[in-house]
Design a protein around this motif. Sequence first.
Motif, PDB file in Angstrom:
ATOM      1  N   SER A 210     -13.378  56.897  -5.940  1.00  0.00           N
ATOM      2  CA  SER A 210     -13.262  58.251  -5.410  1.00  0.00           C
ATOM      3  C   SER A 210     -11.862  58.408  -4.848  1.00  0.00           C
ATOM      4  N   SER A 247     -13.522  54.914 -14.586  1.00  0.00           N
ATOM      5  CA  SER A 247     -14.565  55.713 -13.941  1.00  0.00           C
ATOM      6  C   SER A 247     -14.030  56.353 -12.670  1.00  0.00           C
ATOM      7  N   GLY A 249     -15.250  59.519  -9.514  1.00  0.00           N
ATOM      8  CA  GLY A 249     -16.116  60.586  -9.019  1.00  0.00           C
ATOM      9  C   GLY A 249     -15.333  61.536  -8.135  1.00  0.00           C
ATOM     10  N   THR A 251     -14.462  64.325  -5.367  1.00  0.00           N
ATOM     11  CA  THR A 251     -14.982  64.626  -4.035  1.00  0.00           C
ATOM     12  C   THR A 251     -14.792  66.090  -3.668  1.00  0.00           C
TER      13      THR A 251
END
Length: 483
Positions: A210, A247, A249, A251
């Motif tokens: 992240s 990978s 993700g 926020t």
Amino acid sequence: METNPPSFPKSRVRALPISPITPSQTHISQSTPLLLLFFLLIDLTPTASLLNQIPNLDHLYSDHCNDVVLKSETHPKWFLTTLSVQDIGFHSSYFTGGDRFFNHTSGDSKALIFRPNFVARTLKDGIFHVRGSMDLQSLLGDSTRRNLKLVNFRGPRIPVRRGVVRFRLDGYYSESDKKLCMIGKSRSMYNAGNFEPSVVLKLNYPKWSSIYDSLISGSLESVVSDKDDGENYFDAIMVLAFSVRHSYGYTFVGEDRMSSFPSSVESGESIGLSNLNDSNGGMCRLLGNRLERFELVYGSECGGGVNCNPLGRDVGYVPSSLVFYGTRCTEGRKMQMLLGFSNSSGDEYLRFPFVPSTTLIAEGEWDEKGNRLCAVACRILNFTESLTGALVGDCSTKLSLRFPVKLSLQNRSALVGQIWSDKKMSDPGYFSKIGFQGLSGWLVKLLGYKYEYSVTGNLRKHVWKRGLGKAKERNILRGIHQI
């Protein structure tokens, strides 16, 4: 006895010499290229010796790395690996120390580039054998900094001489612990001294993916102590790098995040992604994996009691440019990026100047209604005492950018935007809104901009009214067309 896996050059794909075909091999020569490649891969068993073998590799790894990542024997199917070189390599980075390698004191213009070129599966799950190289780079001389409020100094496009030391590295990576330990041998490449000791590299990778888990930290150390061998000893080099693992993700992306942006922070018509051809790939085609430098435009309110310096009041200078690097882009509209504030140098044209005190890590999403990119940027904190304690936080900086519909004498920028602090004026770290703009040749070509000569007609009338004649008119208009 453990056998070494084969050694590869920087690229995992290379042309292999094919021996003359004998009658017994004709069935292979008639196979498809894909089948031939299959047989070649099967034949690549780990029997080849390591080129440029690192002296005393096994002994040094046992002494310096086994307690970090335990060594494991190579798996027979070593090429079936779940770890990619992208997950552990990096090129946006910073280090402290290393002066002995370059025979000079380094400033902020320095970087580490780590290029893994071989990853192999081992008999222990989650442990991977890794080989690669690392370049330690330092500019010979600091970038110019001028203690002025508004400065538009553009450094040379070809940077000053660079010192480079390259390390050949061999070691192991633990997927569960997210740690890498490697033994290496240095070699001076360009504008560096003759100091070429053996080294140990220890890196800690983020356990999650992240914006808050974007930093890699570690050290490059001597394998000897000062008491054992002063000629080959150097003080530890501390490393901080930006992770680009596959990978990720987001926020600060989503409809609820877009609502925190003002409905309009810029004026003027803008190009929407819907106006672009599908083949352009949306925002990813425009800004993804792009390094651009934009001029900062400070407002008239700056100065006095209003702070407009995004780096704070105590840095001693006001940055003149914003360096933008699109590090990750997905779905044609979501983006992760690095933002750097600079005050000249010309080094930004070759790489992003990853300096913790001047770098922000950001992510954002394209706003269809406003035809703009809205992003939230976070600072790198806790790095002054040790880079190993650095972390990402203080995500109070906002940014928006857009693409004007046309270029003209009044608007000569293919990209314009604003960056500002979301804090209260009385809070530490607050800075007023700053504009930025740039005429990127890449964007001009991709967006198909056409210059609007809105003043040509009026200028022609003015020229003839002054009686300057046709020759003078052609010279003046030719100059405008070149703007």
